[in-house]
Design a protein around this motif. Structure first.
Motif, PDB file in Angstrom:
ATOM      1  N   ILE A 122       0.866  -1.169   0.000  1.00  0.00           N
ATOM      2  CA  ILE A 122       0.000   0.000   0.000  1.00  0.00           C
ATOM      3  C   ILE A 122       0.912   1.230   0.000  1.00  0.00           C
ATOM      4  N   LYS A 123       0.548   2.253  -0.754  1.00  0.00           N
ATOM      5  CA  LYS A 123       1.373   3.460  -0.823  1.00  0.00           C
ATOM      6  C   LYS A 123       1.580   4.039   0.583  1.00  0.00           C
ATOM      7  N   GLY A 124       2.810   4.266   0.961  1.00  0.00           N
ATOM      8  CA  GLY A 124       3.082   4.835   2.273  1.00  0.00           C
ATOM      9  C   GLY A 124       3.556   3.797   3.289  1.00  0.00           C
ATOM     10  N   SER A 155      10.184   4.129  12.616  1.00  0.00           N
ATOM     11  CA  SER A 155       9.005   4.458  11.799  1.00  0.00           C
ATOM     12  C   SER A 155       8.276   3.191  11.345  1.00  0.00           C
ATOM     13  N   HIS A 156       9.017   2.088  11.167  1.00  0.00           N
ATOM     14  CA  HIS A 156       8.359   0.833  10.797  1.00  0.00           C
ATOM     15  C   HIS A 156       7.493   0.337  11.959  1.00  0.00           C
ATOM     16  N   LEU A 157       8.050   0.382  13.149  1.00  0.00           N
ATOM     17  CA  LEU A 157       7.310  -0.107  14.319  1.00  0.00           C
ATOM     18  C   LEU A 157       6.050   0.721  14.578  1.00  0.00           C
ATOM     19  N   VAL A 158       6.137   2.004  14.279  1.00  0.00           N
ATOM     20  CA  VAL A 158       4.956   2.860  14.435  1.00  0.00           C
ATOM     21  C   VAL A 158       3.849   2.398  13.477  1.00  0.00           C
ATOM     22  N   GLN A 159       4.231   2.090  12.242  1.00  0.00           N
ATOM     23  CA  GLN A 159       3.225   1.585  11.293  1.00  0.00           C
ATOM     24  C   GLN A 159       2.679   0.228  11.738  1.00  0.00           C
ATOM     25  N   PHE A 160       3.549  -0.618  12.291  1.00  0.00           N
ATOM     26  CA  PHE A 160       3.096  -1.933  12.778  1.00  0.00           C
ATOM     27  C   PHE A 160       2.009  -1.739  13.846  1.00  0.00           C
ATOM     28  N   ALA A 161       2.265  -0.790  14.745  1.00  0.00           N
ATOM     29  CA  ALA A 161       1.333  -0.552  15.852  1.00  0.00           C
ATOM     30  C   ALA A 161      -0.040  -0.137  15.319  1.00  0.00           C
ATOM     31  N   ARG A 162      -0.050   0.759  14.322  1.00  0.00           N
ATOM     32  CA  ARG A 162      -1.319   1.261  13.781  1.00  0.00           C
ATOM     33  C   ARG A 162      -2.051   0.173  12.991  1.00  0.00           C
ATOM     34  N   MET A 163      -1.301  -0.567  12.169  1.00  0.00           N
ATOM     35  CA  MET A 163      -1.945  -1.635  11.392  1.00  0.00           C
ATOM     36  C   MET A 163      -2.452  -2.744  12.311  1.00  0.00           C
ATOM     37  N   GLY A 164      -1.657  -3.077  13.313  1.00  0.00           N
ATOM     38  CA  GLY A 164      -2.043  -4.132  14.251  1.00  0.00           C
ATOM     39  C   GLY A 164      -3.310  -3.762  15.000  1.00  0.00           C
ATOM     40  N   SER A 165      -3.410  -2.495  15.365  1.00  0.00           N
ATOM     41  CA  SER A 165      -4.580  -2.030  16.089  1.00  0.00           C
ATOM     42  C   SER A 165      -5.837  -2.153  15.222  1.00  0.00           C
ATOM     43  N   ILE A 166      -5.722  -1.768  13.957  1.00  0.00           N
ATOM     44  CA  ILE A 166      -6.853  -1.903  13.024  1.00  0.00           C
ATOM     45  C   ILE A 166      -7.268  -3.371  12.892  1.00  0.00           C
ATOM     46  N   TYR A 167      -6.279  -4.230  12.753  1.00  0.00           N
ATOM     47  CA  TYR A 167      -6.565  -5.652  12.577  1.00  0.00           C
ATOM     48  C   TYR A 167      -7.288  -6.232  13.795  1.00  0.00           C
ATOM     49  N   ILE A 324     -10.343  -4.167   5.605  1.00  0.00           N
ATOM     50  CA  ILE A 324      -9.098  -3.863   6.325  1.00  0.00           C
ATOM     51  C   ILE A 324      -8.096  -3.143   5.420  1.00  0.00           C
ATOM     52  N   TYR A 325      -8.037  -3.614   4.184  1.00  0.00           N
ATOM     53  CA  TYR A 325      -7.126  -2.972   3.242  1.00  0.00           C
ATOM     54  C   TYR A 325      -7.422  -1.470   3.136  1.00  0.00           C
ATOM     55  N   GLU A 326      -8.704  -1.149   2.975  1.00  0.00           N
ATOM     56  CA  GLU A 326      -9.101   0.258   2.849  1.00  0.00           C
ATOM     57  C   GLU A 326      -8.812   1.012   4.152  1.00  0.00           C
ATOM     58  N   LYS A 327      -9.080   0.367   5.278  1.00  0.00           N
ATOM     59  CA  LYS A 327      -8.853   1.038   6.564  1.00  0.00           C
ATOM     60  C   LYS A 327      -7.370   1.334   6.782  1.00  0.00           C
ATOM     61  N   ILE A 328      -6.517   0.392   6.426  1.00  0.00           N
ATOM     62  CA  ILE A 328      -5.069   0.622   6.584  1.00  0.00           C
ATOM     63  C   ILE A 328      -4.634   1.758   5.661  1.00  0.00           C
ATOM     64  N   MET A 329      -5.152   1.734   4.447  1.00  0.00           N
ATOM     65  CA  MET A 329      -4.777   2.766   3.481  1.00  0.00           C
ATOM     66  C   MET A 329      -5.162   4.154   3.998  1.00  0.00           C
ATOM     67  N   THR A 330      -6.386   4.280   4.480  1.00  0.00           N
ATOM     68  CA  THR A 330      -6.856   5.572   5.002  1.00  0.00           C
ATOM     69  C   THR A 330      -5.985   6.014   6.175  1.00  0.00           C
ATOM     70  N   CYS A 331      -5.707   5.077   7.065  1.00  0.00           N
ATOM     71  CA  CYS A 331      -4.913   5.375   8.261  1.00  0.00           C
ATOM     72  C   CYS A 331      -3.523   5.878   7.884  1.00  0.00           C
ATOM     73  N   THR A 334      -3.689   9.325   6.325  1.00  0.00           N
ATOM     74  CA  THR A 334      -3.936  10.347   7.344  1.00  0.00           C
ATOM     75  C   THR A 334      -2.610  10.764   7.966  1.00  0.00           C
ATOM     76  N   GLU A 335      -1.766   9.749   8.229  1.00  0.00           N
ATOM     77  CA  GLU A 335      -0.458  10.027   8.799  1.00  0.00           C
ATOM     78  C   GLU A 335       0.312  11.004   7.915  1.00  0.00           C
ATOM     79  N   SER A 336       0.324  10.718   6.604  1.00  0.00           N
ATOM     80  CA  SER A 336       1.098  11.575   5.710  1.00  0.00           C
ATOM     81  C   SER A 336       0.541  12.996   5.734  1.00  0.00           C
ATOM     82  N   VAL A 337      -0.790  13.106   5.724  1.00  0.00           N
ATOM     83  CA  VAL A 337      -1.405  14.429   5.698  1.00  0.00           C
ATOM     84  C   VAL A 337      -1.028  15.242   6.937  1.00  0.00           C
ATOM     85  N   SER A 338      -1.032  14.574   8.093  1.00  0.00           N
ATOM     86  CA  SER A 338      -0.719  15.296   9.329  1.00  0.00           C
ATOM     87  C   SER A 338       0.762  15.656   9.390  1.00  0.00           C
TER      88      SER A 338
END
Lengths: 340, 340
Positions: A122-124, A155-167, A324-331, A334-338
């Motif tokens: 996924i991009k990002g 930065s990888h671990l931060v993404q893991f935390a966010r994706m894991g939470s969504i899952y 889930i794919y869409e939710k991870i993408m949005t999440c 959002t990170e990039s935008v902020s």
């Protein structure tokens, strides 16, 4: 893509392929009407196994792939050269949108490489982590990452935390999952350089319920729902879980067989114990998803039998239906935008 | 230094100090004539406990120390400021040669810092590792390092391997101990950057029996005698061992209590199971030595009771009688001479 979830199953990967793969596929479509399976591999072998069962022929399709990637093969080369292997053909079904997910008990390395190069990130997403569910005293926790990316960065671990939470929230159904980082002490100042750098970044996140450090001792008690770890330590946790569980259970069995008295006792406790140990059986929880890809890729144990395969296929339905794919993408966007 | 091994025991450290410390000391001198104990801490408290026992008064001496280092205190500060703490006074007994070893259930951080600054490293030792024995299906293995040095370098791991091999051979009595490095795959090309750099260095060593990588799954089976690991992963292994063992055993007990039938069975299997689980009880094996110092420093569990304390004291006798300190010194100096 139809409303039914389409799962491409690597019929050739794992110790018990193709027999247990085919059995697991038939079992899955009998369990749920919301799934169809593409059995990918050598068609004569697959048809040979399929002939043993009666099933809804509209929901199993055999897709021929003449090559097999062996576990020992260097993954990058294998994915590049064996274009007609079950892994490459199966992943391309996901890439093209014909299937929503790919499940394989085959070479971990090839699945990781193929996931990134064929299905695509996924991009990002910087690194897609492998995230199995592990049994705990309270239920299950998601261990993310358990072996996909060694020498990861904060930065990888931060993404893991966010994706894991969504899952955990949307696939497993845990409300506001507790997210913790594996550490060697509970205090913020403890840990290695990676954990010390990652901890404050996790603390800043507003979209997850970060609860701080978790010591390995507390993992089996179910103290956190999402256990964030660099892949080396994560892999150690996963493998030790399996090994120690197996050794303890076999020791206990030996102990029970050591005297006539205990043998009689063993007969009486057996049904109750079986139920208990089932809760700690990793195969109950299906395979490990490789998160952050444009589609779902699930790696099961190499030793997976029909039950684990069937559970892994069923898991894919929720993944698709919960988007889930869409939710991870949005999440991630959002990170990039902020601008973080 | 007399022929008898002198052990300074931190009477104030740990959850059950001073009662269980004093009990453990008395127990140890009753078990072996080759040991004497310096009970270090607040003398009135110690004498209060000692009054409960009859023992050989020539082999227990109370050494007053009025301060106590708490677990939560920043270690470097604590060691520097609390000059009359049981840890500082006890370690100085080792430094001065009055005692051969120091045993404590107190603050890990303070013990690690004090070991290096007060007892001092053997010349040539870069980092002293903490090396507990962990139970396996075959007996015990030495896990080195389990938390003293995070973010270690390959040269540190090489020293851990050599010291660990000496310890297992001469203290535990394993001939040509098998030394393996914790990895996430069995092949040489697998692993993170640290393991990949360390592996060839270990392969070159002629004074140890290096058997390659070990996956965490195989640790509980006893596949290696010396398990070399960077401290973060080592700590994860140690803590998960404790936590998972405890959770599994408690789950099994719950399972056994779930029906009348299983309750009766539980009564019958209980004695046999107790024996089995004892083999997997970490407290059976004493504390973890901090290796590479000019004297022995042993860290026990914070929750150590008399049995673990007594076992830890007894362990010090072999360490002294087998001249482990001298053997490590010779080994490390040989390394320097060969210009490695």
């Amino acid at each position: 893509m139809s409303e039914i979830t389409g799962v491409a199953l690597d019929a050739m990967g794992g110790d018990y392929a193709p027999a247990e793969m085919v059995k697991g596929a038939v079992d899955a479509i009998n369990r749920s009407k919301r799934v169809k399976v593409f059995l990918v591999g050598r068609e004569e072998a697959i048809h040979g196994e399929l002939g043993k069962y009666t099933y809804d022929k509209d929901r199993i399709r055999v897709v021929n792939a003449t090559e097999v990637i062996e576990t020992a093969e260097p993954p990058v080369n294998a994915i590049r050269r064996k274009k007609d292997s079950s892994i490459v053909v199966g992943m391309k079904l996901v890439k093209s949108g014909e299937a929503d997910a790919f499940v394989s008990a085959g070479s971990s390395g090839a699945i990781l490489v193929g996931g990134q190069t064929l299905v695509g990130r996924i991009k990002g997403i910087e690194r897609p982590p492998l995230a199995p569910l592990i049994p705990t005293a309270k239920g299950v926790s998601l261990l993310i990452d358990c072996g996909a990316n060694v020498d990861a960065r904060p930065s990888h671990l931060v993404q893991f935390a966010r994706m894991g939470s969504i899952y955990m929230e949307h696939v497993i159904g845990v409300r506001k999952p507790k997210v913790a980082i594996v550490n060697i002490g509970a205090e913020e100042e403890k840990g290695n350089a990676l954990v010390k750098e990652t901890f404050p970044l996790l603390k800043e996140l507003t979209d997850i319920n970060f609860t701080g450090s978790i010591e390995a001792r507390d993992i089996p008690y179910g103290e956190a729902d999402v256990i964030v770890s660099e892949a080396f330590a994560g892999n150690v946790i996963l493998k030790l879980y399996e090994g120690l569980g197996a050794v303890l259970v076999s020791k206990i069995k030996d102990g029970m067989m050591s005297s006539l008295r205990s043998k009689i006792g063993a007969l009486l406790v057996k049904p109750a114990l079986k139920e208990t140990l089932k809760q700690f059986d990793a195969t109950e929880y299906g395979g490990a998803p490789l998160l952050g890809l444009k589609g779902l890729v699930v790696k099961t144990h190499g030793s997976a039998k029909a039950k684990e395969i069937s559970n892994s296929i069923i898991q894919c339905i929720t993944f698709k239906e919960q988007q889930i794919y869409e939710k991870i993408m949005t999440c991630i966007q959002t990170e990039s935008v902020s601008g973080e």
